[in-house]
Design an enzyme around this catalytic site. Structure first.
Site, PDB file in Angstrom:
ATOM      1  CB  ALA A 155      30.988  29.226  22.354  1.00 23.02           C
TER       2      ALA A 155
ATOM      3  CD  GLU B  42      38.007  32.576  22.474  1.00 27.42           C
ATOM      4  OE1 GLU B  42      37.843  31.397  22.846  1.00 27.42           O
ATOM      5  OE2 GLU B  42      39.091  32.995  21.990  1.00 27.42           O
TER       6      GLU B  42
END
Length: 258
Positions: A63, A135
């Site tokens: 992302a 993440e």
């Protein structure tokens, strides 16, 4: 345009083209990928998709962090709407696509790039490719489906090791644990992915779609429910031209129809 489509007969190559950003997935790129898949789905002449990234450094770094940070700053509801729902839509679309999606991992596949690889039914990696779930270093779990798909692919303990440490693994290790199908030299990556696409595309599209559907829908069900899915997928192919052609070819070859 951050997504490019090239066609070679019945195989389409979709390229994420943000090379300077390591092909990070900002929102316009995710939306463009979804729109591209919709167009490909509606084209019956396309038999398989190769999905890759521009350049040699990255398939996708995941992302786009500035976009993600802005959404998170807006609170949980905005973050869920803009990050999680969009990411889930992309990986679910790839996972449930009725034509085989072969990811050609041409470099690092981190975060969302790894989650796309997990969602795709098939993947081939270049020798220099690496995979990671970073993440946790940003303070949250994988938001594009990785906390669910990765452990189902590689096992709970192996999946949790990647998710909890954020440490990268090389392509060879990814193949050992079942995250990718094969590892090839970088200059052979796209050819290898297209050869795999060709091997699949020689079969009837209805049969390919039924196999994909049976496995994808049944893999996480109890076996009896999975068998019901298999039976329904088989029944759907019975009246198709693919079955008539395939059975006719076999019977003619063996002389069993005489």
């Amino acid at each position: 345009m951050t997504v490019h489509i090239d066609r070679d007969e019945h195989v389409v190559t979709v390229t994420i083209d943000r090379e300077r950003k390591l092909n990070a997935l900002d929102y316009p790129t995710i939306d463009a990928l979804l729109a591209s898949l919709d167009r490909i789905d509606s084209d019956d002449s396309v038999r398989a998709i190769v999905l890759t990234g521009a350049g040699r450094r990255a398939f996708s770094a995941g992302a786009d962090i500035p976009s993600l940070a802005g959404s998170i700053a807006g609170g949980p509801e905005r973050a869920l709407r803009e990050v999680v729902r969009r990411g889930h839509a992309l990986t679910r679309r790839i996972e449930e696509f009725p034509k085989p999606v072969i990811v050609a991992v041409n470099g690092l596949a981190y975060g969302g790039g790894c989650e796309i690889t997990e969602a795709a039914p098939l993947a081939i990696a270049a020798e220099h490719a690496t995979f990671a779930k970073p993440e946790i270093s940003l303070g949250f779990p994988p938001p594009f489906g990785g906390s669910q798909r990765l452990p189902r692919h590689v096992g709970r303990k192996r999946g949790l090791e990647m998710i909890l440490t954020g440490d990268p693994i090389p392509a060879v290790r990814a193949a050992e644990i079942g995250l990718v199908n094969a590892v090839v030299p970088a200059d052979e990556l796209l050819d290898a992915a297209r050869r795999l696409a060709d091997r699949i595309s020689r079969h009837a599209p209805t049969a390919v779609a039924a196999c994909l559907r049976a496995v994808t829908r049944g893999i996480n069900l109890p076996v009896d429910e999975g068998l019901a899915v298999e039976a329904a997928c088989f029944a759907a192919t019975v009246p198709t031209d693919g079955v008539r052609t395939g059975l006719g070819r076999f019977l003619d070859r063996t002389g069993a129809s005489r």
